[in-house]
Design a protein around this motif. Structure first.
Motif, PDB file in Angstrom:
ATOM      1  N   ALA A   5       0.820  -1.279  -0.010  1.00  9.18           N
ATOM      2  CA  ALA A   5       0.057   0.144  -0.031  1.00  9.18           C
ATOM      3  C   ALA A   5       0.854   1.424   0.056  1.00  9.18           C
ATOM      4  CB  ALA A   5      -0.875  -0.111   1.052  1.00  9.18           C
ATOM      5  N   LYS A   6       2.142   1.213   0.478  1.00 13.18           N
ATOM      6  CA  LYS A   6       2.831   2.339   0.557  1.00 13.18           C
ATOM      7  C   LYS A   6       3.676   2.496  -0.753  1.00 13.18           C
ATOM      8  CE  LYS A   6       4.125   1.812   5.359  1.00 13.18           C
ATOM      9  NZ  LYS A   6       5.308   1.443   6.557  1.00 13.18           N
ATOM     10  N   GLN A   7       3.728   1.530  -1.639  1.00  8.31           N
ATOM     11  CA  GLN A   7       4.148   1.828  -2.757  1.00  8.31           C
ATOM     12  C   GLN A   7       3.253   2.007  -4.070  1.00  8.31           C
ATOM     13  OE1 GLN A   7       7.320  -1.490  -3.780  1.00  8.31           O
ATOM     14  NE2 GLN A   7       6.439  -2.377  -1.771  1.00  8.31           N
ATOM     15  N   ASP A   8       2.159   1.780  -3.722  1.00  7.25           N
ATOM     16  CA  ASP A   8       1.195   1.957  -5.121  1.00  7.25           C
ATOM     17  C   ASP A   8      -0.200   2.899  -4.575  1.00  7.25           C
ATOM     18  OD1 ASP A   8      -1.577   0.723  -6.489  1.00  7.25           O
ATOM     19  OD2 ASP A   8       0.271   0.506  -7.813  1.00  7.25           O
TER      20      ASP A   8
ATOM     21  N   ILE B 264       0.957  -5.432  -7.451  1.00  3.85           N
ATOM     22  CA  ILE B 264       1.863  -6.579  -7.135  1.00  3.85           C
ATOM     23  C   ILE B 264       2.912  -6.503  -8.350  1.00  3.85           C
ATOM     24  CG2 ILE B 264       2.580  -9.029  -6.873  1.00  3.85           C
ATOM     25  CD1 ILE B 264       0.005  -9.421  -5.156  1.00  3.85           C
ATOM     26  N   LEU B 265       2.416  -6.567  -9.570  1.00  5.21           N
ATOM     27  CA  LEU B 265       3.133  -6.535 -10.885  1.00  5.21           C
ATOM     28  C   LEU B 265       3.900  -5.561 -10.955  1.00  5.21           C
ATOM     29  CD1 LEU B 265       0.390  -8.071 -13.619  1.00  5.21           C
ATOM     30  CD2 LEU B 265       2.473  -9.247 -12.560  1.00  5.21           C
TER      31      LEU B 265
ATOM     32  N   PRO C  73       0.843 -14.084  -7.058  1.00  4.86           N
ATOM     33  CA  PRO C  73       1.757 -15.058  -6.137  1.00  4.86           C
ATOM     34  C   PRO C  73       1.588 -16.529  -6.748  1.00  4.86           C
ATOM     35  CG  PRO C  73       0.641 -13.686  -4.573  1.00  4.86           C
ATOM     36  CD  PRO C  73       0.011 -13.368  -5.943  1.00  4.86           C
ATOM     37  N   ASN C  74       0.467 -16.965  -7.189  1.00  8.95           N
ATOM     38  CA  ASN C  74       0.488 -18.265  -7.521  1.00  8.95           C
ATOM     39  C   ASN C  74       0.798 -18.524  -8.976  1.00  8.95           C
ATOM     40  OD1 ASN C  74      -1.839 -17.957  -8.902  1.00  8.95           O
ATOM     41  ND2 ASN C  74      -3.366 -18.760  -7.490  1.00  8.95           N
TER      42      ASN C  74
ATOM     43  N   THR D 238     -11.158  -4.789  -5.887  1.00 10.10           N
ATOM     44  CA  THR D 238      -9.960  -4.827  -5.075  1.00 10.10           C
ATOM     45  C   THR D 238      -8.971  -5.968  -5.559  1.00 10.10           C
ATOM     46  OG1 THR D 238     -11.470  -4.552  -3.051  1.00 10.10           O
ATOM     47  CG2 THR D 238      -9.351  -5.925  -2.545  1.00 10.10           C
ATOM     48  N   THR D 239      -9.435  -7.284  -5.786  1.00  8.48           N
ATOM     49  CA  THR D 239      -8.356  -8.008  -6.629  1.00  8.48           C
ATOM     50  C   THR D 239      -7.535  -7.603  -7.849  1.00  8.48           C
ATOM     51  OG1 THR D 239     -10.277  -8.903  -8.024  1.00  8.48           O
ATOM     52  CG2 THR D 239     -10.041  -9.951  -5.776  1.00  8.48           C
ATOM     53  N   LYS D 240      -8.476  -6.759  -8.556  1.00 13.05           N
ATOM     54  CA  LYS D 240      -7.881  -6.232  -9.775  1.00 13.05           C
ATOM     55  C   LYS D 240      -6.729  -4.938  -9.305  1.00 13.05           C
ATOM     56  CE  LYS D 240     -10.103  -5.467 -13.543  1.00 13.05           C
ATOM     57  NZ  LYS D 240     -10.801  -4.817 -14.688  1.00 13.05           N
ATOM     58  N   SER D 241      -7.189  -4.377  -8.409  1.00  8.56           N
ATOM     59  CA  SER D 241      -6.115  -3.229  -7.985  1.00  8.56           C
ATOM     60  C   SER D 241      -4.905  -4.014  -7.425  1.00  8.56           C
ATOM     61  CB  SER D 241      -6.668  -2.543  -6.843  1.00  8.56           C
ATOM     62  OG  SER D 241      -5.925  -1.386  -6.279  1.00  8.56           O
TER      63      SER D 241
END
Length: 435
Positions: A18-21, A50-51, A71-72, A42-45
């Motif tokens: 959250a601090k990075q994006d 992460i990417l 991750p997976n 939420t999942t898309k964000s």
């Protein structure tokens, strides 16, 4: 962090993310850190954050196509990297930045995530990517282009009648691997029941935005990968490692049973579990004879009949034999045998290649007879060495002496004869039992 050797995910630090994006931070703050994974935004964000933070990738996915959890997906890519690294032609078991690798992403999806992760983390790799859906294909091309990866990718929109591994249409003669996340469900009813939690004791931990063509196919994941196996029987070594994800352990077991029934003896089993109650299985198989290490090929805890033959044998040194004496014994023993042998004294490691059971008494007697005949006719040892240069390798192995644990570890690097491998391990072990 070096992406080429980045380890698999164990967890994701949402607070640090959250601090990075900025976009993800907005959701993090709004939910007070209690993310709703049933919410598509939420999942898309999260996926985009992460990417971007971990791989420097941008992503654009329509609302009606699958937005993959990173991750997976990365853990599957990382497992394949380990599989290829542990079956290097030079037996190094390390990432070789000079090694040219070409893979195929079967059903790349709108995100093209497997292709992008492979290309971003391994600069010397190129990828082929296919998809049967026009909308997904167009978005995949857009994502690859936006991230500067399109020139390292061969994209092909396929049709139902084409093979899953369409080498002819791709204009490719050989692949190093396939990567595939097949549709898991047999029909729409099966999909809806699963996504609603009707067939489980818990609800899915995250929303699924995938279209029916991404989630459903005849026979589900088992039917899809069975089709891959059938194609591989014709292609054989045109693909070094065939791999696919599977949604259920029962499907993985069925594929392994199928492989064994087809006479395929070189396979690997992996699993992906990043928490949250969702687990996936990986099955890989090869018609070649390079053997992956146990830590890659046997990481899933299932019945032994579904695991490949162990490629590691270790034993403790007798109390009266120290590590230095063990190194000397192994090196001298190998030099007495008719095989290619390279001993690294500094690392207490030797790598050998042999054309067969050169340690048997019968072979050694015959070899000594030939040496004497060669000497009598004016020949020399160099002529015998020429035989080693041109020999066909039946077995390759690595022997290590571990000072810290006082053990000898033997790794099976190449070969298809399990009896020969066991015989070699027994021969080395017996040489220390006599001490």
């Amino acid at each position: 962090m070096n992406l080429a050797t980045r380890p698999p995910y164990e967890t994701v630090d949402f607070k640090a993310l959250a601090k990075q994006d900025k976009a993800f931070n907005s959701i993090w703050q709004t939910t007070s850190g209690k993310l709703d994974f049933q919410d598509p935004e939420t999942t898309k964000s999260l996926t985009k954050a992460i990417l971007k933070a971990d791989f420097g990738l941008q992503l654009e996915v329509p609302d009606d196509r699958l937005c993959p959890p990173v991750p997976n997906r990365w853990n599957y890519v990382s497992w394949i990297q380990g599989l290829l690294d542990s079956t290097n032609f030079d037996y190094s078991e390390r990432y070789d930045p000079e090694r040219r690798v070409i893979g195929l992403d079967i059903g790349t999806g709108a995100s093209a995530i497997y292709t992008m992760l492979c290309l971003k983390s391994r600069p010397s790799w190129t990828m082929c990517a296919t998809d049967i859906d026009k909308k997904s294909f167009d978005y995949a091309a857009r994502n690859l282009s936006n991230n500067g990866l399109i020139t390292r990718t061969k994209l092909l929109q396929t049709i139902e009648s084409q093979p899953l591994i369409p080498l002819q249409y791709l204009g490719v003669e050989k692949l190093d691997f396939t990567i595939c996340n097949p549709p898991f469900f047999t029909d729409e009813k099966d999909m809806r029941q699963s996504l609603n939690g009707e067939t489980k004791s818990w609800r899915p931990n995250a929303v699924c935005t995938g279209a029916e063509n991404e989630m459903v196919c005849k026979g589900g994941d088992l039917g899809f990968v069975t089709r891959m196996v059938e194609e591989s029987l014709a292609l054989r070594e045109k693909v070094t490692w065939y791999t696919s994800l599977l949604g259920k352990m029962i499907s993985a077991k069925a594929i392994i049973t199928l492989l064994k029934g087809k006479g395929i003896t070189n396979w690997a089993v992996g699993s992906i579990d990043v928490g949250g109650g969702t687990k996936r299985w990986i099955v890989a198989w090869s018609f070649g004879d390079y053997r992956p290490c146990n830590s890659i090929a046997r990481i899933e805890k299932i019945a032994n009949e579904y695991l490949p033959f162990p490629t590691e044998y270790r034993f403790a040194l007798p109390a009266n034999v120290d590590a230095n004496a063990a190194k000397h014994t192994i090196d001298q023993q190998a030099h007495r045998l008719h095989l290619r042998w390279n001993w690294d004294a500094q690392n207490a490691t030797g790598i050998g290649e042999a054309a067969g059971n050169v340690w048997s008494r019968a072979y050694r007697r015959e070899h000594e007879r030939k040496k004497k005949e060669a000497a009598a006719s004016g020949g020399n040892d160099m002529e015998m060495q020429d035989d080693l240069e041109d020999m066909e390798v039946a077995i390759a192995f690595r022997i290590k002496v571990l000072h810290s644990t006082r053990e000898v570890v033997i790794d099976w690097l190449r070969g298809s004869d399990q009896v020969l491998w066991e015989s070699f391990c027994g021969m080395v072990h017996r040489s220390f039992k006599k001490s």
